[in-house]
Motif scaffolding. Structure first.
Motif, short mmCIF file in Angstrom:
data_model
loop_
_atom_site.label_atom_id
_atom_site.label_comp_id
_atom_site.label_asym_id
_atom_site.label_seq_id
_atom_site.Cartn_x
_atom_site.Cartn_y
_atom_site.Cartn_z
N GLU A 1 -38.99 22.96 -7.21
CA GLU A 1 -38.22 21.72 -7.08
C GLU A 1 -37.46 21.75 -5.76
N ALA A 2 -37.58 20.68 -5.00
CA ALA A 2 -36.88 20.58 -3.71
C ALA A 2 -35.96 19.37 -3.74
N VAL A 3 -34.65 19.62 -3.55
CA VAL A 3 -33.65 18.56 -3.50
C VAL A 3 -33.17 18.42 -2.06
N ARG B 1 -27.86 16.48 9.58
CA ARG B 1 -28.97 17.44 9.46
C ARG B 1 -29.42 17.52 8.00
N ARG B 2 -30.71 17.73 7.83
CA ARG B 2 -31.28 17.82 6.48
C ARG B 2 -31.46 19.29 6.10
N TYR B 3 -31.18 19.55 4.81
CA TYR B 3 -31.41 20.88 4.25
C TYR B 3 -32.02 20.70 2.86
N ASP B 4 -33.17 21.30 2.61
CA ASP B 4 -33.82 21.20 1.31
C ASP B 4 -33.44 22.40 0.46
N HIS B 5 -32.77 22.11 -0.66
CA HIS B 5 -32.43 23.16 -1.62
C HIS B 5 -33.60 23.33 -2.57
N VAL B 6 -34.30 24.45 -2.43
CA VAL B 6 -35.53 24.69 -3.20
C VAL B 6 -35.24 25.68 -4.32
N ARG B 7 -35.66 25.29 -5.52
CA ARG B 7 -35.51 26.17 -6.68
C ARG B 7 -36.89 26.39 -7.29
N THR B 8 -37.21 27.65 -7.56
CA THR B 8 -38.52 27.97 -8.10
C THR B 8 -38.39 28.68 -9.46
N PRO C 1 -26.66 15.02 -1.47
CA PRO C 1 -28.10 14.97 -1.76
C PRO C 1 -28.63 13.55 -1.87
N ASP C 2 -29.94 13.43 -1.73
CA ASP C 2 -30.63 12.21 -2.11
C ASP C 2 -31.39 12.52 -3.39
N ASN C 3 -30.76 12.24 -4.52
CA ASN C 3 -31.36 12.60 -5.81
C ASN C 3 -32.55 11.71 -6.17
N GLY C 4 -32.75 10.65 -5.41
CA GLY C 4 -33.91 9.82 -5.65
C GLY C 4 -35.16 10.35 -4.97
N ALA C 5 -35.00 11.35 -4.12
CA ALA C 5 -36.14 11.88 -3.35
C ALA C 5 -36.47 13.32 -3.73
N VAL C 6 -36.07 13.74 -4.93
CA VAL C 6 -36.37 15.08 -5.41
C VAL C 6 -37.89 15.21 -5.60
N GLU C 7 -38.43 16.35 -5.17
CA GLU C 7 -39.86 16.61 -5.32
C GLU C 7 -40.07 17.78 -6.26
N VAL C 8 -40.98 17.59 -7.23
CA VAL C 8 -41.28 18.63 -8.20
C VAL C 8 -42.77 18.93 -8.17
#
Length: 269
Positions: free
Chosen positions: A258-260, A185-192, A129-136
């Protein structure tokens, strides 16, 4: 190496790959005979690999408690206790070696990749992951900015590169083994979080209101540039935000997304 509890791994990896597994396509799982999941933890990725591959999947982790937790899930995946830098396997024992969110917790990810290459006769893949680019995105207005402040302070105090993400290619290039880098390849792990709220979501909200989550990370945060006074101010604002979260939950109005971003980097030995 940083260590994590079974509960932490379950919370952060729950639902990973449930929506799409397209980012795993470069691993050619359908053609694999023997796969090693290094730093398998409680086995979430191992079970995904087993579901997508006709071959044998083996999990390896340095924490025996996590391996016991992995063995308790179905389907059961064979596991072996071992260090990522000294894998207990012979040369070329697998045709794919993969890790997920492991390199970000190692002081020398390139050395680990070299060891992965030793036991692989074909591919090595890192899902980082890129934990610096997490979006909330939250219905509580202050939550986004406060989480960014807390995240920045936490990342500043960690000695490993927990924002490795897309830059994993640099670790592959720095390894003693020569890799042919195939793809990232990028994959966004989204948690709601939305009503009806799970027990875990309610517990997380209570921890925000008490400041317990920040208290757990205080030592790490103060290893960076954050001062004790700045930490106290942040925790005070954090607790107020947590009370707003609970208030919205009581009204069934709280929502959070939240998208990681994860990056799957694949190299051929």
């Amino acid at each position: 190496m940083r260590e994590f509890s079974e509960d932490y791994l379950h919370r952060t990896r729950e639902g990973m790959w449930d929506d799409s597994r397209a980012a795993l396509e470069p691993l050619a799982l359908e053609s694999r005979n023997r796969i090693l999941d290094v730093g398998c933890g409680t086995g979430e990725l191992s079970r995904v690999l087993a579901a997508e591959s006709p071959g044998e999947v083996v999990g390896c982790d340095a924490d025996p408690e996590l391996l016991r937790a992995a063995a308790a899930h179905e389907p059961a995946i064979p596991t072996v206790a071992g260090d990522a830098h000294r894998l207990p396997f012979s040369d070329d024992a697998f045709d794919l070696v993969v890790c997920q969110a492991l390199l970000i917790n190692l002081p020398d990810p390139a050395a680990a990749l070299s060891e992965f290459a030793r036991v692989s006769r074909d591919l090595v893949a890192a899902v980082e992951p890129d934990n610096g680019a997490v979006e909330v995105d939250s219905s509580v207005g202050a939550e986004d900015a406060l989480e960014q402040r807390a995240r920045d302070a936490y990342l500043d105090g960690i000695p490993t590169d927990v924002s490795l993400g897309a830059d994993a290619r640099e670790a592959f290039a720095a390894a003693e083994t020569e890799f042919e880098l195939l793809e990232t390849r990028r994959y966004d792990h989204v948690r709601t979080v939305e009503p009806p709220y799970s027990e875990g979501a309610v517990t997380a909200a209570r921890r925000k209101a008490t400041g317990a989550g920040l208290a757990d990370d205080r030592e790490t945060m103060l290893e960076g540039r954050l001062t004790a006074a700045e930490y106290d101010d942040l925790r005070s604002e954090w607790r107020a935000m947590g009370r707003d979260v609970i208030e919205q939950m009581e009204e069934r109005a709280y929502r959070r997304r939240e998208a990681v971003p994860f990056f799957v980097t694949v190299g051929r030995v």
